[in-house]
Scaffold this motif. Structure first.
Motif, PDB file in Angstrom:
ATOM      1  N   ARG A  82       4.574   9.927  -7.281  1.00  0.00           N
ATOM      2  CA  ARG A  82       5.902   9.980  -7.914  1.00  0.00           C
ATOM      3  C   ARG A  82       6.995  10.228  -6.875  1.00  0.00           C
ATOM      4  O   ARG A  82       7.834  11.118  -7.026  1.00  0.00           O
ATOM      5  CB  ARG A  82       5.960  11.090  -8.970  1.00  0.00           C
ATOM      6  CG  ARG A  82       4.925  10.880 -10.059  1.00  0.00           C
ATOM      7  CD  ARG A  82       5.016  11.995 -11.074  1.00  0.00           C
ATOM      8  NE  ARG A  82       3.784  12.122 -11.808  1.00  0.00           N
ATOM      9  CZ  ARG A  82       3.502  13.170 -12.583  1.00  0.00           C
ATOM     10  NH1 ARG A  82       4.369  14.156 -12.693  1.00  0.00           N
ATOM     11  NH2 ARG A  82       2.371  13.231 -13.223  1.00  0.00           N
ATOM     12  N   GLY A  83       6.885   9.514  -5.777  1.00  0.00           N
ATOM     13  CA  GLY A  83       7.906   9.585  -4.748  1.00  0.00           C
ATOM     14  C   GLY A  83       7.882  10.832  -3.897  1.00  0.00           C
ATOM     15  O   GLY A  83       8.793  11.096  -3.126  1.00  0.00           O
ATOM     16  N   ASN A  84       6.837  11.616  -4.043  1.00  0.00           N
ATOM     17  CA  ASN A  84       6.795  12.892  -3.314  1.00  0.00           C
ATOM     18  C   ASN A  84       5.407  13.082  -2.710  1.00  0.00           C
ATOM     19  O   ASN A  84       4.652  13.940  -3.138  1.00  0.00           O
ATOM     20  CB  ASN A  84       7.136  14.017  -4.305  1.00  0.00           C
ATOM     21  CG  ASN A  84       7.034  15.380  -3.660  1.00  0.00           C
ATOM     22  OD1 ASN A  84       7.118  15.501  -2.439  1.00  0.00           O
ATOM     23  ND2 ASN A  84       6.816  16.403  -4.483  1.00  0.00           N
ATOM     24  N   PRO A  85       5.023  12.247  -1.732  1.00  0.00           N
ATOM     25  CA  PRO A  85       3.656  12.329  -1.216  1.00  0.00           C
ATOM     26  C   PRO A  85       3.449  13.548  -0.318  1.00  0.00           C
ATOM     27  O   PRO A  85       4.370  13.971   0.369  1.00  0.00           O
ATOM     28  CB  PRO A  85       3.523  11.037  -0.396  1.00  0.00           C
ATOM     29  CG  PRO A  85       4.909  10.703   0.011  1.00  0.00           C
ATOM     30  CD  PRO A  85       5.830  11.250  -1.037  1.00  0.00           C
ATOM     31  N   PRO A  86       2.243  14.094  -0.346  1.00  0.00           N
ATOM     32  CA  PRO A  86       1.945  15.246   0.521  1.00  0.00           C
ATOM     33  C   PRO A  86       1.586  14.771   1.916  1.00  0.00           C
ATOM     34  O   PRO A  86       1.371  13.575   2.131  1.00  0.00           O
ATOM     35  CB  PRO A  86       0.721  15.855  -0.157  1.00  0.00           C
ATOM     36  CG  PRO A  86       0.025  14.677  -0.757  1.00  0.00           C
ATOM     37  CD  PRO A  86       1.085  13.684  -1.134  1.00  0.00           C
ATOM     38  N   GLY A  87       1.515  15.703   2.860  1.00  0.00           N
ATOM     39  CA  GLY A  87       1.030  15.388   4.190  1.00  0.00           C
ATOM     40  C   GLY A  87      -0.424  14.954   4.097  1.00  0.00           C
ATOM     41  O   GLY A  87      -1.144  15.360   3.184  1.00  0.00           O
ATOM     42  N   ARG A 134       3.204  21.377  -5.966  1.00  0.00           N
ATOM     43  CA  ARG A 134       4.322  20.811  -5.198  1.00  0.00           C
ATOM     44  C   ARG A 134       4.288  19.290  -5.147  1.00  0.00           C
ATOM     45  O   ARG A 134       5.292  18.654  -4.881  1.00  0.00           O
ATOM     46  CB  ARG A 134       4.294  21.359  -3.765  1.00  0.00           C
ATOM     47  CG  ARG A 134       4.577  22.852  -3.672  1.00  0.00           C
ATOM     48  CD  ARG A 134       6.011  23.171  -4.107  1.00  0.00           C
ATOM     49  NE  ARG A 134       6.320  24.570  -3.848  1.00  0.00           N
ATOM     50  CZ  ARG A 134       6.305  25.530  -4.772  1.00  0.00           C
ATOM     51  NH1 ARG A 134       5.982  25.222  -6.020  1.00  0.00           N
ATOM     52  NH2 ARG A 134       6.595  26.767  -4.464  1.00  0.00           N
ATOM     53  N   HIS A 135       3.112  18.723  -5.336  1.00  0.00           N
ATOM     54  CA  HIS A 135       3.001  17.257  -5.310  1.00  0.00           C
ATOM     55  C   HIS A 135       2.263  16.800  -6.560  1.00  0.00           C
ATOM     56  O   HIS A 135       1.165  16.273  -6.484  1.00  0.00           O
ATOM     57  CB  HIS A 135       2.250  16.800  -4.056  1.00  0.00           C
ATOM     58  CG  HIS A 135       2.873  17.282  -2.795  1.00  0.00           C
ATOM     59  ND1 HIS A 135       3.949  16.677  -2.213  1.00  0.00           N
ATOM     60  CD2 HIS A 135       2.578  18.350  -2.018  1.00  0.00           C
ATOM     61  CE1 HIS A 135       4.289  17.333  -1.117  1.00  0.00           C
ATOM     62  NE2 HIS A 135       3.473  18.363  -0.979  1.00  0.00           N
ATOM     63  N   PRO A 136       2.861  17.026  -7.732  1.00  0.00           N
ATOM     64  CA  PRO A 136       2.148  16.698  -8.965  1.00  0.00           C
ATOM     65  C   PRO A 136       1.891  15.197  -9.052  1.00  0.00           C
ATOM     66  O   PRO A 136       2.772  14.401  -8.765  1.00  0.00           O
ATOM     67  CB  PRO A 136       3.106  17.158 -10.071  1.00  0.00           C
ATOM     68  CG  PRO A 136       4.434  17.264  -9.428  1.00  0.00           C
ATOM     69  CD  PRO A 136       4.209  17.541  -7.978  1.00  0.00           C
ATOM     70  N   SER A 137       0.662  14.868  -9.359  1.00  0.00           N
ATOM     71  CA  SER A 137       0.291  13.465  -9.550  1.00  0.00           C
ATOM     72  C   SER A 137      -1.062  13.477 -10.227  1.00  0.00           C
ATOM     73  O   SER A 137      -1.695  14.527 -10.358  1.00  0.00           O
ATOM     74  CB  SER A 137       0.179  12.739  -8.218  1.00  0.00           C
ATOM     75  OG  SER A 137      -1.058  13.035  -7.610  1.00  0.00           O
ATOM     76  N   VAL A 152       0.846  -1.203   0.000  1.00  0.00           N
ATOM     77  CA  VAL A 152       0.000   0.000   0.000  1.00  0.00           C
ATOM     78  C   VAL A 152       0.879   1.249   0.000  1.00  0.00           C
ATOM     79  O   VAL A 152       0.685   2.162  -0.792  1.00  0.00           O
ATOM     80  CB  VAL A 152      -0.942   0.001   1.233  1.00  0.00           C
ATOM     81  CG1 VAL A 152      -1.609   1.359   1.379  1.00  0.00           C
ATOM     82  CG2 VAL A 152      -1.968  -1.097   1.100  1.00  0.00           C
ATOM     83  N   SER A 153       1.878   1.244   0.885  1.00  0.00           N
ATOM     84  CA  SER A 153       2.700   2.458   0.956  1.00  0.00           C
ATOM     85  C   SER A 153       3.538   2.612  -0.309  1.00  0.00           C
ATOM     86  O   SER A 153       3.780   3.725  -0.769  1.00  0.00           O
ATOM     87  CB  SER A 153       3.576   2.432   2.205  1.00  0.00           C
ATOM     88  OG  SER A 153       4.580   1.467   2.056  1.00  0.00           O
ATOM     89  N   ALA A 154       3.921   1.482  -0.891  1.00  0.00           N
ATOM     90  CA  ALA A 154       4.671   1.585  -2.143  1.00  0.00           C
ATOM     91  C   ALA A 154       3.791   2.166  -3.239  1.00  0.00           C
ATOM     92  O   ALA A 154       4.207   3.034  -4.012  1.00  0.00           O
ATOM     93  CB  ALA A 154       5.162   0.189  -2.559  1.00  0.00           C
ATOM     94  N   TYR A 155       2.545   1.696  -3.242  1.00  0.00           N
ATOM     95  CA  TYR A 155       1.609   2.209  -4.235  1.00  0.00           C
ATOM     96  C   TYR A 155       1.381   3.707  -4.027  1.00  0.00           C
ATOM     97  O   TYR A 155       1.350   4.492  -4.967  1.00  0.00           O
ATOM     98  CB  TYR A 155       0.292   1.440  -4.114  1.00  0.00           C
ATOM     99  CG  TYR A 155      -0.724   1.890  -5.124  1.00  0.00           C
ATOM    100  CD1 TYR A 155      -0.572   1.560  -6.472  1.00  0.00           C
ATOM    101  CD2 TYR A 155      -1.793   2.685  -4.745  1.00  0.00           C
ATOM    102  CE1 TYR A 155      -1.483   1.993  -7.407  1.00  0.00           C
ATOM    103  CE2 TYR A 155      -2.706   3.123  -5.666  1.00  0.00           C
ATOM    104  CZ  TYR A 155      -2.552   2.770  -7.004  1.00  0.00           C
ATOM    105  OH  TYR A 155      -3.453   3.214  -7.919  1.00  0.00           O
TER     106      TYR A 155
END
Lengths: 340, 525
Positions: free
Chosen positions: B14-19, B358-361, B5-8
């Motif tokens: 893209r490796g830059n998750p927001p709070g 800042r957290h493009p996805s 789940v956390s990997a997903y």
């Protein structure tokens, strides 16, 4: 610039906080399908006499549907209507509350419901207002059916079928003519009318200024136009007065008490208030209508109701067919066709 | 399992998750903006074949013809006038060109329904010109009248975008063309015009979308399009028909947006750096004064006439005591609803934009797009959606001021987002990273570093929202609680009864307040 804007928002927050905190108890919520200028003097006088704050929502006969929609979440206390048919329709839907006030009982039973849940305040007759500079009384159409004659194409005005006075009128015509003939009338009149507008004020002004030769209105709009400083060369035809004519249609404007009203006792006070002679005089002289409380004087140009032939439709009967009539109007495309 | 789940989750961002707080807040805002419109769509599609068929047979063809016809004519006229005005003001030796640059943008602040009222006062059948010979030949209550009024108050969209584009455009291409022997007219048509294509497209799209969504001017001029039809169906609480008509209108708007982006692809022009040296003004020669008269007439019909009429009637009204206690009550209603709406949108714009930049996805991108739903769509559709949502799920707020304010936020939040995005783009993420590397938690970085820098953008956006909410008519008419009339509603009611002396002061106040943020608007283009 930044400072100005910041101050501005500070004020806005403050104001919003103030208006959010207003106390609720001494209130009355009035939904009105009537022209605001007819209702506002009455609600203002009521506020001044009782200290009860009136929250007025001016709309049109569509408020009937709004009341139905809000059945389980009632917002309004009073419905101010142009048309007794709409009020009786609401009563039949179980949306009104009975009222045993003696002031209501004093009104002719023709113009109120038996349970007192709605009561007529003033009578209005459907007439053709015409510009006397453009057309003579002899040349005017004398019956409503004549409006379908192609010779009047583009020369007269009517209101949209959504207008309360119009719905009731069509309902009365339907009683006299039946579905087929009424639909024919609606379709032909729609095609024939110079313009279809949403209110009668537009009609009286436009006919007064000579924009159109004549238009179908309630009689007090004719009285109001006569009282204008200019553009007041107008006359009125009470239609279908011939020996075999069906007579003119008389309706009553009035108020209805909403079931489950949040401020029910204030609402009853308001109904009694409206039936006092002072307020009835306001109907007669400000609005130039014909009051229904016996013994109240009227303006001199208002014909007394016994001076002309009246359609024999009972106003209560219109309530039962109100929804059908609206469907008929919609089918003929007169409900919101504002433009030609 | 938790690992996957956390990997997903990481992969999604893209490796830059927001709070989690930022993500949740943005999710709520994005969905809240989108749900009302979605609801209308679902209800419309559920409308049933019979209702669809009935409307298809009777109303839809004529409404399509009217809405599209009006949008086409107004857009074409607006483009012609806007491009001509921009070219004259930016490129030629037109007298007074500096002043014209902003004077011609002024019609932006006059809401078309107010413009329409002033035109009725002048050109209407009982208007000031009604005794003039031949006055009866033109009716303001006609397709021509509606098209004229809408063009007058929407051409600045094209004008502003094109003049900004012209200012940035290098002169070297024009000079090259001239050196190659092209005449001046040929240069304008074959070099300048094609390079203006993206600007014209963007402006034309704005005009067309506006015409499709306009309610006030069109209904005051007694015309009927999809928007007024939806309004009347809603008025008679025929929500099914209103939803069906809304679905079609939304599809038309989306098609327009799609067509515009589609045709723009493959038509890119790059301006080479260094070629920007200001060329000489093009001398108009014998056309100088005719051009001046054209520009002056444009200004006269779109600004002087309406303001003159409103000034005259405001004066009459104030003498007759229009500025009474009731009037101030209406002004207060306007200020408080618009004020709260702008505060809310200032609060909610930042998280959505921050997440996107800042957290493009795919998530942040979709939320951003969803938040734009209410902006692209007509006010009547937004109002319809809110009526559905509130009467079904939030009955205690139904008929309250909250419903009205939320409709403003749904409609105008994107204006605030645009302003925030513009200023947040100027803040390098490196600065924020520096803050975090010095040990500040993310929320402190936001408050101590980012917020102070983007504050002017947020405020400017808030001002746009404030002004838009102040002018808003259709949703206000449909959603206002009893007793809460705004200035815009008063203008509508009073003018509808022909009481111009009562309508004018309110209209004038709306316009004067709208001028405030014009400065930002002009600097934006």
């Amino acid at each position: 610039m930044k400072k100005v804007i910041l101050t501005f928002f500070a004020i806005a927050i403050f104001v919003a906080a103030l208006s959010g905190c207003s106390a609720k108890p001494g209130e009355l919520v009035v939904y009105s399908a009537r022209n605001e200028s007819f209702v506002l003097p009455l609600t203002t006088a009521f506020e001044q006499q009782t200290g009860i704050k009136v929250r007025l929502l001016t709309g049109n006969e569509a408020l009937v549907n709004k009341l139905g929609e809000e059945k389980n979440n009632v917002q309004a206390d009073i419905f101010f209507s142009n048309d007794a048919g709409a009020m009786e329709f609401l009563r039949l839907q179980g949306l009104l509350q009975a009222n045993k006030s003696p002031a209501v009982a004093a009104i002719d039973p023709l113009y109120r419901s038996d349970d007192g849940s709605w009561v007529g305040l003033s009578a209005r007759t459907r007439v053709l207002i015409y510009n006397t500079d453009l057309i003579s009384e002899e040349n005017m159409p004398k019956s409503l059916w004549e409006l379908t004659d192609p010779k009047w194409e583009g020369q007269f005005m009517i209101t949209r079928g959504g207008n309360g006075s119009m719905v009731a009128h069509v309902a009365a015509l339907r009683v006299a003519w039946g579905d087929e003939r009424t639909t024919e009338w609606l379709t032909k009149v729609r095609a024939n009318a110079g313009v279809i507008v949403s209110g009668h004020t537009d009609i009286r002004r436009a006919v007064g200024s000579g924009e159109y030769k004549f238009g179908l209105v309630n009689n007090y709009y004719y009285h109001l136009q006569l009282a204008e400083d200019k553009d007041n060369n107008v006359g009125a035809i009470y239609p279908d007065q011939g020996a075999d004519g069906m007579g003119a249609f008389v309706n009553a404007a009035g108020v209805a008490l909403i079931k489950g009203a949040p401020n029910s006792s204030n609402a009853k006070k308001f109904v009694d208030f409206l039936l006092q002679p002072e307020q009835q005089r306001m109907f007669a002289f400000n609005n130039k209508e014909v009051p229904l409380v016996p013994g109240v004087e009227t303006v001199s140009e208002a014909k007394r109701i016994d001076e002309y032939k009246v359609m024999s439709v009972r106003l209560q009967d219109i309530g039962a067919v109100w929804a059908d009539v609206k469907a008929l109007i919609e089918a003929a495309g007169l409900d919101w066709d504002l433009s030609k | 399992m938790p690992r996957t789940v956390s990997a997903y989750w990481l992969k999604l961002w893209r490796g830059n998750p927001p709070g989690i707080f930022l993500a949740l807040l943005s999710l709520v805002v994005g969905c809240a903006m989108f749900i009302p419109v979605l609801y209308v769509f679902v209800r419309g599609l559920q409308g049933g074949t019979a209702s669809w068929m009935r409307l298809m047979d009777t109303r839809i063809p004529i409404l399509l013809q009217r809405s599209l016809g009006l949008a086409l004519v107004v857009t074409v006229l607006g483009v012609v006038i806007g491009v001509a005005a921009a070219w004259l003001v930016v490129r030629t030796d037109l007298p007074g060109k500096r002043a014209w640059q902003w004077l011609l943008a002024l019609p932006m602040v006059i809401p078309p329904y107010i413009g329409a009222i002033t035109y009725i006062i002048i050109f209407g059948p009982r208007g000031w010109l009604h005794n003039l010979p031949g006055a009866h030949l033109f009716s303001i209550y006609s397709f021509g009248g509606v098209a004229l009024v809408l063009t007058t108050f929407t051409y600045p969209y094209v004008y502003l975008i094109c003049s900004a584009s012209l200012k940035r455009m290098s002169r070297s291409y024009e000079e090259a063309a001239q050196a190659a022997g092209f005449s001046r007219g040929a240069v304008a048509l074959r070099v300048v015009l094609p390079m203006l294509r993206p600007a014209i497209g963007a402006g034309a799209l704005l005009i067309a979308l506006y015409v499709l969504s306009d309610f006030g001017a069109i209904s005051i001029l007694r015309y009927n399009t999809f928007t007024t039809a939806i309004y009347y169906q809603m008025g008679s609480f025929d929500h099914k028909a209103a939803s069906i008509l809304s679905v079609i209108l939304v599809l038309i708007s989306l098609t327009l947006i799609w067509l515009e982006t589609k045709t723009r692809q493959g038509q890119k022009f790059y301006v080479t750096k260094g070629g920007l040296a200001r060329g000489a003004e093009i001398p108009l020669g014998i056309c100088k004064w005719p051009s001046f008269i054209f520009i002056f007439m444009l200004f006269a019909v779109s600004v002087l006439l309406p303001l003159g009429v409103l000034g005259y009637w405001s004066y009459t009204g104030i003498v007759r005591g229009a500025l009474d206690q009731r009037f101030f009550g209406f002004a207060l209603n306007s200020l408080s609803t618009a004020g709260i709406a702008s505060i809310l949108s200032m609060t909610f714009a930042l998280p959505v934009v921050y997440l996107k930049l800042r957290h493009p996805s795919i998530v942040s991108y979709s939320l951003d797009k969803m938040a734009y739903a209410g902006y692209a769509l007509p006010g009547v559709v937004v109002a319809l959606g809110l009526v559905f949502v509130f009467s079904n799920y939030l009955p205690f707020l139904y008929g309250s001021m909250a419903m009205l304010i939320i409709s403003y936020v749904v409609r105008f939040l994107p204006q605030n987002m645009q302003a925030v995005e513009a200023s947040l783009n100027l803040v390098s993420p490196r600065i924020e990273e520096a803050g975090r590397s010095l040990g500040l938690p993310p929320w402190q970085t936001l408050f101590k570093i980012t917020l102070p820098v983007v504050a002017p953008g947020i405020l400017a956006g808030g001002a746009f929202v404030f002004v838009s909410a102040l002018k808003e008519l259709p949703a206000t008419l449909l959603l206002r609680p009893p007793g809460l009339d705004t200035l815009a509603v008063r203008v509508w009611i009073e003018a509808g009864e022909g009481f111009y002396h009562a309508a004018a002061p309110a209209a004038l106040i709306i316009i004067l307040i709208s001028i405030l943020p014009l400065k930002w608007m002009l600097s934006k283009y």
